[in-house]
Design a protein around this motif. Sequence first.
Motif, PDB file in Angstrom:
ATOM      1  N   GLN A  95       0.842  -1.144  -0.071  1.00  0.00           N
ATOM      2  CA  GLN A  95       0.039   0.041  -0.019  1.00  0.00           C
ATOM      3  C   GLN A  95       0.873   1.300  -0.059  1.00  0.00           C
ATOM      4  O   GLN A  95       0.374   2.353  -0.747  1.00  0.00           O
ATOM      5  CB  GLN A  95      -0.990  -0.037   1.138  1.00  0.00           C
ATOM      6  CG  GLN A  95      -2.046  -1.113   1.159  1.00  0.00           C
ATOM      7  CD  GLN A  95      -2.891  -1.465   2.447  1.00  0.00           C
ATOM      8  OE1 GLN A  95      -2.349  -0.601   3.313  1.00  0.00           O
ATOM      9  NE2 GLN A  95      -3.665  -2.085   2.172  1.00  0.00           N
ATOM     10  N   LYS A  96       1.993   1.144   0.493  1.00  0.00           N
ATOM     11  CA  LYS A  96       2.959   2.500   0.626  1.00  0.00           C
ATOM     12  C   LYS A  96       3.478   2.589  -0.770  1.00  0.00           C
ATOM     13  O   LYS A  96       3.452   3.637  -1.269  1.00  0.00           O
ATOM     14  CB  LYS A  96       4.005   1.956   1.498  1.00  0.00           C
ATOM     15  CG  LYS A  96       4.978   3.188   1.802  1.00  0.00           C
ATOM     16  CD  LYS A  96       6.091   3.052   2.773  1.00  0.00           C
ATOM     17  CE  LYS A  96       6.872   4.124   3.034  1.00  0.00           C
ATOM     18  NZ  LYS A  96       8.160   3.962   4.371  1.00  0.00           N
ATOM     19  N   GLU A  97       3.796   1.485  -1.509  1.00  0.00           N
ATOM     20  CA  GLU A  97       4.266   1.687  -2.933  1.00  0.00           C
ATOM     21  C   GLU A  97       3.225   2.353  -3.574  1.00  0.00           C
ATOM     22  O   GLU A  97       3.466   3.143  -4.526  1.00  0.00           O
ATOM     23  CB  GLU A  97       4.539   0.459  -3.320  1.00  0.00           C
ATOM     24  CG  GLU A  97       6.042  -0.187  -2.695  1.00  0.00           C
ATOM     25  CD  GLU A  97       6.975   0.797  -2.671  1.00  0.00           C
ATOM     26  OE1 GLU A  97       7.268   1.238  -3.893  1.00  0.00           O
ATOM     27  OE2 GLU A  97       8.074   0.669  -2.009  1.00  0.00           O
ATOM     28  N   THR A  98       2.098   1.876  -3.461  1.00  0.00           N
ATOM     29  CA  THR A  98       0.699   2.500  -4.173  1.00  0.00           C
ATOM     30  C   THR A  98       0.645   3.900  -4.174  1.00  0.00           C
ATOM     31  O   THR A  98       0.533   4.864  -4.769  1.00  0.00           O
ATOM     32  CB  THR A  98      -0.548   1.661  -3.917  1.00  0.00           C
ATOM     33  OG1 THR A  98      -0.371   0.290  -4.364  1.00  0.00           O
ATOM     34  CG2 THR A  98      -1.603   2.243  -4.644  1.00  0.00           C
ATOM     35  N   ILE A  99       0.739   4.248  -2.909  1.00  0.00           N
ATOM     36  CA  ILE A  99       0.700   5.847  -2.348  1.00  0.00           C
ATOM     37  C   ILE A  99       1.875   6.565  -2.975  1.00  0.00           C
ATOM     38  O   ILE A  99       1.487   7.670  -3.675  1.00  0.00           O
ATOM     39  CB  ILE A  99       0.790   6.126  -0.909  1.00  0.00           C
ATOM     40  CG1 ILE A  99      -0.642   5.417  -0.215  1.00  0.00           C
ATOM     41  CG2 ILE A  99       1.062   7.507  -0.410  1.00  0.00           C
ATOM     42  CD1 ILE A  99      -0.451   5.585   1.273  1.00  0.00           C
ATOM     43  N   ILE A 100       3.000   6.190  -3.112  1.00  0.00           N
ATOM     44  CA  ILE A 100       4.353   6.798  -3.673  1.00  0.00           C
ATOM     45  C   ILE A 100       4.014   6.860  -5.296  1.00  0.00           C
ATOM     46  O   ILE A 100       4.126   8.007  -5.746  1.00  0.00           O
ATOM     47  CB  ILE A 100       5.429   5.884  -3.473  1.00  0.00           C
ATOM     48  CG1 ILE A 100       5.711   5.994  -1.946  1.00  0.00           C
ATOM     49  CG2 ILE A 100       6.531   6.438  -4.124  1.00  0.00           C
ATOM     50  CD1 ILE A 100       7.071   5.109  -1.596  1.00  0.00           C
ATOM     51  N   LYS A 101       3.367   5.763  -5.760  1.00  0.00           N
ATOM     52  CA  LYS A 101       3.208   5.900  -7.167  1.00  0.00           C
ATOM     53  C   LYS A 101       2.011   6.817  -7.758  1.00  0.00           C
ATOM     54  O   LYS A 101       2.214   7.700  -8.622  1.00  0.00           O
ATOM     55  CB  LYS A 101       2.810   4.456  -7.660  1.00  0.00           C
ATOM     56  CG  LYS A 101       2.499   4.365  -9.129  1.00  0.00           C
ATOM     57  CD  LYS A 101       1.882   3.012  -9.438  1.00  0.00           C
ATOM     58  CE  LYS A 101       1.664   2.865 -11.029  1.00  0.00           C
ATOM     59  NZ  LYS A 101       1.308   1.460 -11.326  1.00  0.00           N
ATOM     60  N   GLN A 102       1.138   6.918  -6.889  1.00  0.00           N
ATOM     61  CA  GLN A 102       0.098   7.881  -7.041  1.00  0.00           C
ATOM     62  C   GLN A 102       0.438   9.351  -6.940  1.00  0.00           C
ATOM     63  O   GLN A 102       0.175  10.383  -7.530  1.00  0.00           O
ATOM     64  CB  GLN A 102      -1.340   7.740  -5.967  1.00  0.00           C
ATOM     65  CG  GLN A 102      -1.898   6.478  -6.386  1.00  0.00           C
ATOM     66  CD  GLN A 102      -2.929   6.195  -5.357  1.00  0.00           C
ATOM     67  OE1 GLN A 102      -3.222   6.668  -4.108  1.00  0.00           O
ATOM     68  NE2 GLN A 102      -3.990   5.196  -5.819  1.00  0.00           N
TER      69      GLN A 102
END
Length: 340
Positions: A95-102
């Motif tokens: 989920q942290k990687e998704t936030i960074i990507k967004q």
Amino acid sequence: MNKKVIAGVLVIMAVGLIGFWAWNYNNKKQSDSFLTLYGNVDIRQVSLAFEQSGRIQKLLVQEGDKVQTGQLLATLNSDALQIQAKQAQAQLKAQKETIIKQEVGARPEEITQARAQLASAQAELDKTDKNLQRLQVLVSSTDGRAISQQELDYAKSNQQSAQAAVRERQASLELLIKGTRQEDREATKAQYEVTQANLDLINYNLTQTELKSPVNAVVRARLQEVGDMTTAQKAVYTLALTDPKWIRVYVNEQDLSSIKLGGTAQVIRDSYPHQPINGKIGYISSVAEFTPKTVQTEEIRTTLVYEVRVYVNDPNDRLKMGQPVTVKIPLASGEKTHDQ
């Protein structure tokens, strides 16, 4: 000769009587200077239990062991919680990687790729437009004899499909340039916080698989064994606090004036009468009560008395819980106990 013997015996008897009287007088005088009470040692106890249910894995102390604040006493099996913690950590990382990507948005390469796909779709649209125009010219010039209506309809369908593909590629490019919607970002962050809270709860439960001593104390009882299933309602250990430790005695109303808060006292054990332990009066009850049956006094059992606690410093743990002792409280000059 007989008279001399008799006279000698009389002298010896007189000396003995005088000695007995002097000893008795001295003891009485000494007794007059102290208020003598009888009571029992009292110690606070702590019943320790795990906060959650589980199987006991380790028990690290025995009865009689001295323990310190924060010392580990026992542990529960925590295999399942450790697996749950690893699972939550993996979810949190994803989920942290998704936030960074967004937050970062699309990479330049992705935008370039989307533009190329849009250009390809546009080229395909131009091709279908030209093919449709050519067929329409043939239909007009030959009154519909050069090609069939089916071929014309197929060309129109290809053109419409190409137009839809161009619109799709254009929309995809615009989405990549604008990035993720704010609502989606907030939803992803909220899910991340939920997973973080779940991991915190698992870690807290892991800490509760360890039973630690809350105070300096002595292990009084070990109530369960390794392998036992335990719950929050089942104590594993009972600890006796080494401080504070006090003697509970009872004083009648006539002697109450001789007791002062902070006053000194001597605690005497039956097994060591010549090794008194110093103490101080730390509590005097303001409410009278009937004498407990456990207190040995020479008064009638129904006499109203007041509870008094004599606090002692006993680092060597000489006094045991429930031990009967004698308490001597020095009286001020001129004071007498009520029975004198």
